[in-house]
Design an enzyme around this catalytic site. Structure first.
Site, mmCIF file in Angstrom:
data_model
loop_
_atom_site.group_PDB
_atom_site.id
_atom_site.type_symbol
_atom_site.label_atom_id
_atom_site.label_comp_id
_atom_site.label_asym_id
_atom_site.label_seq_id
_atom_site.Cartn_x
_atom_site.Cartn_y
_atom_site.Cartn_z
ATOM 1 N N CYS A 131 -2.766 -4.952 1.327
ATOM 2 C CA CYS A 131 -1.309 -4.759 1.324
ATOM 3 C C CYS A 131 -0.596 -6.015 1.795
ATOM 4 O O CYS A 131 -0.925 -6.569 2.851
ATOM 5 C CB CYS A 131 -0.951 -3.571 2.223
ATOM 6 S SG CYS A 131 0.826 -3.295 2.394
ATOM 7 N N CYS B 23 0.843 -1.195 0.000
ATOM 8 C CA CYS B 23 0.000 0.000 0.000
ATOM 9 C C CYS B 23 0.879 1.247 0.000
ATOM 10 O O CYS B 23 2.091 1.173 0.232
ATOM 11 C CB CYS B 23 -0.932 0.006 1.209
ATOM 12 S SG CYS B 23 -0.094 0.228 2.796
ATOM 13 N N ASP C 266 -1.828 -15.488 63.598
ATOM 14 C CA ASP C 266 -2.603 -16.717 63.469
ATOM 15 C C ASP C 266 -4.091 -16.409 63.607
ATOM 16 O O ASP C 266 -4.487 -15.340 64.096
ATOM 17 C CB ASP C 266 -2.180 -17.724 64.543
ATOM 18 C CG ASP C 266 -0.770 -18.256 64.296
ATOM 19 O OD1 ASP C 266 -0.327 -18.212 63.130
ATOM 20 O OD2 ASP C 266 -0.124 -18.692 65.268
ATOM 21 N N CYS D 116 2.864 1.890 3.237
ATOM 22 C CA CYS D 116 4.007 0.989 3.418
ATOM 23 C C CYS D 116 5.166 1.388 2.509
ATOM 24 O O CYS D 116 6.337 1.205 2.855
ATOM 25 C CB CYS D 116 3.596 -0.458 3.178
ATOM 26 S SG CYS D 116 2.775 -1.209 4.606
#
Length: 541
Positions: A120, A21, A356, A24
């Site tokens: 793409c 594309c 405890d 890119c």
């Protein structure tokens, strides 16, 4: 105009003809001008078309008719076929170069024509239709639906690992062309898909969220994830070529993580890669699939002190062999209102030591901290925190909280710092087998800094390593009750096992009270009177 130079032309032609594309193409040309990625794709395509038609050292051809797509394609081919190569291609055979130019420009022109319908091959469609206004609206709506409180946000992107393989393939596709032209282009200079996506999307997302700043560092993260099932197998050949990079782990669903794929691509030779994978990559029929937007707020930490008034309440949920023994715990009584107020998805509870189930914690209480995971609400005034504290205290008569406050992660570390050096004060009700008088226990008041060797108690051996630990009893005091009972006050080093000191734990704690009194003794009740720590800071009532 796009910030491209003549040297970029072969790269542009190669990538367009390969099926990349427009955005890119800009990435591989190392274009770092963010505005170039933000402009509409069609505009970028038109500029790329003009760019590949325009060549150095020859008159410019007539401007193409923008309304006639066929004429544009034709004009893109004809001038390129009749010209000499640019000066930077001087070392190549002119005939070879010209033929290659004709082929690339023609393919690029066809690519430009079909751009709207092609996915793409490099970004898998992420930088095409998946980073526009529609996606920005979707992200903003999902963020709003979660109802987080935030002033800024950071946008993160998760891409499929196979995208790295496709980028590498595209890189190899242009690499030969670039080197033949004597140009310099490094793979590390290529703009990453994530970076380009953020450049395009950040402003649009910010606008859809009413102008919230999208920054590079924030306590609130909005994650966008993409998957691409069509190319899931693209990475598989790397497991054979670089088996050392792909090792199964318990927490990973797939060995083909992005990090593993990147590591393999760094190791594999170009020849081996090209033997197993096409360059350029194969064409696609589908784009990436955007997953649900993931929102994440960094943890918020709340600290305070708690008192425990009940001798049947464990500090944390008490479960033995999968069966719950007590209906509640200190942890649950504190965290339930806090979790609700902060609208957090989880928590981690910690404290300065633990008592405890049958031990009360009195005095100023025991320091504790709660890490609230992914809180949707994070802004609280002092009055709201005070109200939250009151909500905790009125929810049960078994505990009470004080000094509740929001703290930083760094400040919370102070609770654990020097824990062994801190002191704690206790009161124990002791039984003696032998009848005693008040004067029989008076000597205990004079004992100072008594060092004990305590082998891991039998009652905690299932969760603590077997070891002998030295602990110090700094001072003791006695209060006679009757011939078989007295109260024993102790100020000790943190981590001292008081019950074991009193009854001896079958000789596992030495010295012990049995040895000191020369009779069997046992502990009937134990209270923590104080935990001598200066954190968290006291808040006036």
């Amino acid at each position: 105009m796009l910030p491209l130079k003549e040297k970029d032309k072969p790269v542009v032609q190669k990538l367009l003809s390969a099926g990349c594309c427009a955005r890119c193409v800009l990435r591989f040309c190392c274009v770092s001008v963010q505005a170039a990625y933000r402009q509409p794709q069609q505009e970028t395509l038109k500029e790329l078309q003009v760019f590949i038609m325009d060549t150095e050292n020859r008159p410019q051809p007539a401007a193409p008719d923008s309304t006639d797509e066929n004429n544009r394609s034709h004009n893109a081919v004809e001038p390129e076929a009749s010209q000499d190569p640019p000066s930077k291609r001087a070392k190549l055979d002119p005939s070879v170069s010209t033929a290659q130019s004709e082929e690339d420009v023609a393919a690029a022109a066809v690519r430009l024509k079909d751009e709207g319908s092609c996915v793409c091959v490099a970004c898998l469609g992420v930088l095409q239709d998946l980073c526009g206004s529609t996606q920005a609206v979707k992200i903003a709506e999902e963020v709003k639906a979660e109802k987080y409180e935030f002033d800024t946000l950071v946008l993160s992107v998760s891409l499929p690992a196979q995208l790295c393989v496709r980028e590498h393939s595209c890189w190899l596709h242009v690499k030969k062309e670039v080197r033949e032209k004597g140009l310099v282009l490094d793979k590390d200079d290529v703009i990453q898909v994530k970076e380009a996506f953020k450049w395009i999307m950040q402003g649009m997302v910010a606008k859809k969220l009413g102008g919230v700043a999208v920054v590079t560092k924030s306590v609130f993260e909005v994650g966008v994830e993409f998957t691409h099932p069509e190319t899931d197998t693209d990475c598989h050949f790397l497991a054979t070529a670089c088996p050392d990079c792909f090792k199964p782990t318990k927490n990973k669903q797939s060995v083909f993580t992005r990090m593993a794929v990147v590591k393999a691509l760094e190791k594999i030779s170009d020849a081996t890669f090209l033997k197993h994978y096409p360059s350029p990559p194969a064409q696609l029929t589908s784009s990436c699939i955007p997953q649900d937007v993931q929102c994440l707020h960094t943890s918020v930490f709340v600290a305070g002190r708690y008192n425990k008034f009940c001798r049947t309440l464990p500090q944390t949920p008490w479960v033995i062999d999968g069966e719950r023994r007590m209906e509640s715990s200190v942890e649950e009584l504190i965290t339930a209102p806090v979790l609700s107020a902060f609208r957090a998805t989880g928590f981690n509870f910690s404290s300065s030591g633990r008592e405890d189930v049958d031990v009360r914690t009195l005095g100023n209480g025991r320091p504790f901290a709660v890490e609230l995971l992914n809180p949707h609400k994070s802004r609280f005034s002092k009055a709201e925190i005070k109200q939250l504290q009151e909500t905790i205290n009125t929810s049960s008569d078994k505990i009470r909280v004080r000094d509740l406050q929001i703290v930083t992660r760094e400040a919370m570390n102070r609770m654990k710092e020097g824990e062994e050096e801190k002191t704690k004060t206790y009161t124990a009700l002791v039984w003696t087998q032998k009848s005693i008088h008040e004067e029989d226990i008076a000597f205990i008041d004079d004992i100072k800094d008594l060092t004990l060797d305590q082998k891991t108690p039998l009652r905690v051996l299932h969760r603590r390593a077997l070891a002998i630990r030295q602990r110090v009893i700094h001072s003791m005091s006695t209060r006679f009750v009757d011939p078989h009972h007295f109260y024993l006050g102790l100020k000790t080093q943190a981590g001292t096992y008081i019950k074991e000191f009193v009854h001896g734990d079958f000789g596992r704690t030495k010295p012990n009270l049995c040895q000191l009194l020369k009779t069997d003794t046992d502990i009937l009740e134990l209270d923590v009177e104080s935990v001598d720590a200066d954190w968290p800071p006291a808040i006036p009532e």
